[in-house]
Design a protein around this motif. Structure first.
Motif, PDB file in Angstrom:
ATOM      1  N   LEU A  93       2.079   6.238   1.287  1.00  0.00           N
ATOM      2  CA  LEU A  93       3.444   6.463   1.763  1.00  0.00           C
ATOM      3  C   LEU A  93       3.414   7.073   3.159  1.00  0.00           C
ATOM      4  O   LEU A  93       4.180   6.699   4.044  1.00  0.00           O
ATOM      5  N   GLU A 108       7.146  -8.559   2.097  1.00  0.00           N
ATOM      6  CA  GLU A 108       6.420  -8.650   0.840  1.00  0.00           C
ATOM      7  C   GLU A 108       4.910  -8.546   1.064  1.00  0.00           C
ATOM      8  O   GLU A 108       4.215  -7.770   0.426  1.00  0.00           O
ATOM      9  N   THR A 140       2.738   4.416   5.712  1.00  0.00           N
ATOM     10  CA  THR A 140       3.925   3.625   6.010  1.00  0.00           C
ATOM     11  C   THR A 140       4.875   4.369   6.954  1.00  0.00           C
ATOM     12  O   THR A 140       5.281   3.859   7.992  1.00  0.00           O
ATOM     13  N   ILE A 141       5.175   5.591   6.563  1.00  0.00           N
ATOM     14  CA  ILE A 141       6.129   6.365   7.368  1.00  0.00           C
ATOM     15  C   ILE A 141       5.557   6.659   8.750  1.00  0.00           C
ATOM     16  O   ILE A 141       6.252   6.570   9.766  1.00  0.00           O
ATOM     17  N   ALA A 184       3.889  -5.108   1.959  1.00  0.00           N
ATOM     18  CA  ALA A 184       3.888  -4.222   0.807  1.00  0.00           C
ATOM     19  C   ALA A 184       2.643  -4.448  -0.036  1.00  0.00           C
ATOM     20  O   ALA A 184       2.003  -3.509  -0.515  1.00  0.00           O
ATOM     21  N   LEU A 185       2.298  -5.698  -0.208  1.00  0.00           N
ATOM     22  CA  LEU A 185       1.130  -6.037  -1.004  1.00  0.00           C
ATOM     23  C   LEU A 185      -0.132  -5.405  -0.431  1.00  0.00           C
ATOM     24  O   LEU A 185      -0.985  -4.906  -1.156  1.00  0.00           O
ATOM     25  N   ILE A 188      -0.500  -1.929  -1.474  1.00  0.00           N
ATOM     26  CA  ILE A 188      -1.019  -1.757  -2.824  1.00  0.00           C
ATOM     27  C   ILE A 188      -2.544  -1.725  -2.827  1.00  0.00           C
ATOM     28  O   ILE A 188      -3.172  -0.853  -3.424  1.00  0.00           O
ATOM     29  N   GLU A 196      -1.396   7.775  -3.388  1.00  0.00           N
ATOM     30  CA  GLU A 196      -0.009   7.333  -3.258  1.00  0.00           C
ATOM     31  C   GLU A 196       0.658   8.041  -2.079  1.00  0.00           C
ATOM     32  O   GLU A 196       1.338   7.428  -1.262  1.00  0.00           O
ATOM     33  N   LEU A 197       0.436   9.345  -1.996  1.00  0.00           N
ATOM     34  CA  LEU A 197       1.001  10.086  -0.871  1.00  0.00           C
ATOM     35  C   LEU A 197       0.423   9.564   0.440  1.00  0.00           C
ATOM     36  O   LEU A 197       1.136   9.415   1.438  1.00  0.00           O
ATOM     37  N   LEU A 227      -6.017  11.765 -11.948  1.00  0.00           N
ATOM     38  CA  LEU A 227      -4.599  11.842 -11.617  1.00  0.00           C
ATOM     39  C   LEU A 227      -4.379  12.327 -10.191  1.00  0.00           C
ATOM     40  O   LEU A 227      -3.553  11.790  -9.459  1.00  0.00           O
ATOM     41  N   ARG A 282      -5.060   9.578  -7.751  1.00  0.00           N
ATOM     42  CA  ARG A 282      -4.009   8.573  -7.660  1.00  0.00           C
ATOM     43  C   ARG A 282      -2.797   9.102  -6.910  1.00  0.00           C
ATOM     44  O   ARG A 282      -2.211   8.399  -6.071  1.00  0.00           O
ATOM     45  N   VAL A 283      -2.418  10.334  -7.203  1.00  0.00           N
ATOM     46  CA  VAL A 283      -1.278  10.902  -6.491  1.00  0.00           C
ATOM     47  C   VAL A 283      -1.591  11.023  -5.004  1.00  0.00           C
ATOM     48  O   VAL A 283      -0.777  10.660  -4.148  1.00  0.00           O
ATOM     49  N   ALA A 284      -2.767  11.504  -4.715  1.00  0.00           N
ATOM     50  CA  ALA A 284      -3.126  11.678  -3.304  1.00  0.00           C
ATOM     51  C   ALA A 284      -3.118  10.332  -2.586  1.00  0.00           C
ATOM     52  O   ALA A 284      -2.650  10.206  -1.445  1.00  0.00           O
ATOM     53  N   GLY A 337      -2.392 -13.451   1.742  1.00  0.00           N
ATOM     54  CA  GLY A 337      -2.883 -13.476   0.374  1.00  0.00           C
ATOM     55  C   GLY A 337      -3.845 -14.619   0.118  1.00  0.00           C
ATOM     56  O   GLY A 337      -3.796 -15.655   0.778  1.00  0.00           O
TER      57      GLY A 337
END
Lengths: 190, 190, 190, 190
Positions: A152, A116, A155-156, A119-120, A123, A148-149, A141, A144-146, A24
């Motif tokens: 995620l 942490e 990460t996975i 994760a940051l 974002i 977010e998916l 919208l 943003r959803v896309a 950071g």
DNA sequence: ACGGACGGGACGTCCCGTTTGT
DNA sequence: ACAAACGGGACGTCCCGTCCGT
């Protein structure tokens, strides 16, 4: 000749970007940056009037994501994201570095502070992806959803890729994961 | 009682918010804040461990979320999340505090340091929701996606609620937003 | 070199001593000291980890003691200690600094906090001397007693030397003092 | 009834003295004192205008020493000191507490910070003894040496007494130790 | 007798940015 | 390009002592 390499500014920029990503902006001091670049604080201030000035110049994961999204030749948002993840995989997660990543993950998992940071970072990537999608004309919208998916999924996918022993490529795992997440999202109403 | 009621913290929060809005987060010192609140630095640090904390105090939000998820009497994951957001709205976002929230949002948006902290909070909430959903028996991937949608919904709802001028309640906006996000997720393939 | 020579520490020490003498140790703030020295708090703390340190800096005294004891070419323990005190005197208590020492002593004597610190230093020296004597083959109990006498002699010598107006050297006073102490020890039975 | 015991001041004095002995005056806060006395800071300040005020009232090891020295009916300084050590032994080191002392010593030995405290305590005792001897008319130097021998004897006696398995009393060991130390002091010239 | 908010102020840490000299 | 001293100033900690309310 060449007692001092003439690429000091560039080295400083790289060092700064690495450190900002790692821990950071304001947990990174000018001295940290200079040291990683093998230089001194004085030199830093000779090239950059200010700590913030060093920010304009680098190239990171989010840049790769954004470029890939902008350049994607496909239609559905999910597919665009999949291509972006593929690009990121090729750039940052080559098969060769899989072992390294495995231990890295273990270290991070064991250390709350590092978690942490990680994760940051996520974002920032999410925001970058959402913006890039909107630039393509995807509705707000949905973008943003896309995004977010996508985050995620990243990460996975990283989890899966790190732990997988067969030779699956990051991009392939990512594509499968994205599909599953999308299906899961659809299933939340039932 | 009633000579030094805990209106001190509230006064500090207000003063801080005003000053941050007026001249920015890091051009405002803790002493400035305390003075405007008619108090001293000592008192400030009695209530807030940190300068940033003045904007992020009272974080029992995840507790409310988890309880609401556990107690939800509905069937689909999305509906469970919707109820949780409703509970949070009732607890933390009464109509009365809407104006306050508006400036608070603006201040946070203007400061990377604070944005970071806000993001961190969001991550915690997402994880808490995902766990709570899993406790209910929702499959892993679905839980994670639903939590992610819930968190995104909360963020967007907060934006909308803060800026809305008609009297819409947080919970209602949240429910609508969640629906839209789910639809958006479904649409990412087309 | 020579624009910011390390006369800064010395100026700080002088300023501190003056102020401590004028108005007492804990009615003097670090900022006061720095200002009188024409410097700032930052600089003060660059040189002294601690407010007290300004009076106790440069503690290589035990090293000198140990070396002198190891190198002593004489026979009786008392004589060895005497030589060590002589070495310390030459190194740390030149005639030139006598006046300085006088005020320093007064300041320390007036402040329990500082007295404590001084005592601690003495303890360290005693232990170091006892060890060094044992290394030479002096029996345990004798070493400890000799060290104790040596430490006491140093304290008393310091008093005497600081207050003496004729030109007596530290080492000479120390030797005489040691003799007296030894005689006093012998006389405790009569 | 007696909802509040009426001996608050006394309890505060005791607590303060214990703590000052354990860790020194200024490493002890008013709150520490109040807590150990089972009271609160407020109450402390009701009885004592000042933290220092609490000092006038207690009775510690050095007091016992001083009293014993003043009351001693013997002639030579060494014998006076011996009687003082005997008194201290009777008061503070009864046979019953030997086991406790053994572990206590181990704890202190293992902890540098505690060793420091212990040493500091010794300094105070030495000064007190020297003064008391001077009060009796013993010459200055002799007093100081005798006090020093006494303090060293106390330390060594404590070691020996803690580790001894036969039933030797503290006072007896102390007397023997003193004799040995005096002999050792006499031998430093040969 | 107790609880606890409050003021005040020193201390020590940290980091940015400047300046002088090499 | 480096080295190092310096100024400046915010932050956060700590503790004393006061003051109000029960």
């Amino acid at each position: 000749m060449a007692r001092w390499q003439p690429d000091a500014p560039q080295r400083l920029v790289s060092a700064a970007l690495e450190l900002f990503a790692e821990r950071g902006y304001d947990r990174t001091t000018v001295i940290d940056i200079a040291e990683r670049a093998g230089l001194t604080k004085s030199t830093f201030f000779r090239y950059f009037k200010d700590k913030r000035e060093v920010l304009f110049g680098g190239d990171t994961m989010s840049v790769v994501l954004v470029k890939a999204i902008a350049a994607a030749a496909t239609s559905t948002p999910l597919e665009v994201v999949a291509e972006a993840l593929d690009a990121v995989g090729k750039e940052f997660f080559p098969s060769a570095s899989r072992e390294f990543s495995t231990t890295r993950r273990a270290v991070i998992a064991a250390n709350p502070e590092l978690k942490e940071r990680e994760a940051l970072k996520g974002i920032g990537l999410t925001a970058a992806m959402a913006d890039a999608l909107k630039q393509r004309g995807v509705p707000d919208l949905t973008s943003r959803v896309a995004a977010e998916l996508g985050a995620l999924a990243m990460t996975i996918t990283y989890e899966r890729w790190s732990n997988s022993t067969d030779g699956d490529e990051f991009g392939d795992i990512a594509r499968r994961t994205l599909q599953q997440l999308q299906a899961a999202a659809a299933s939340t109403k039932s």
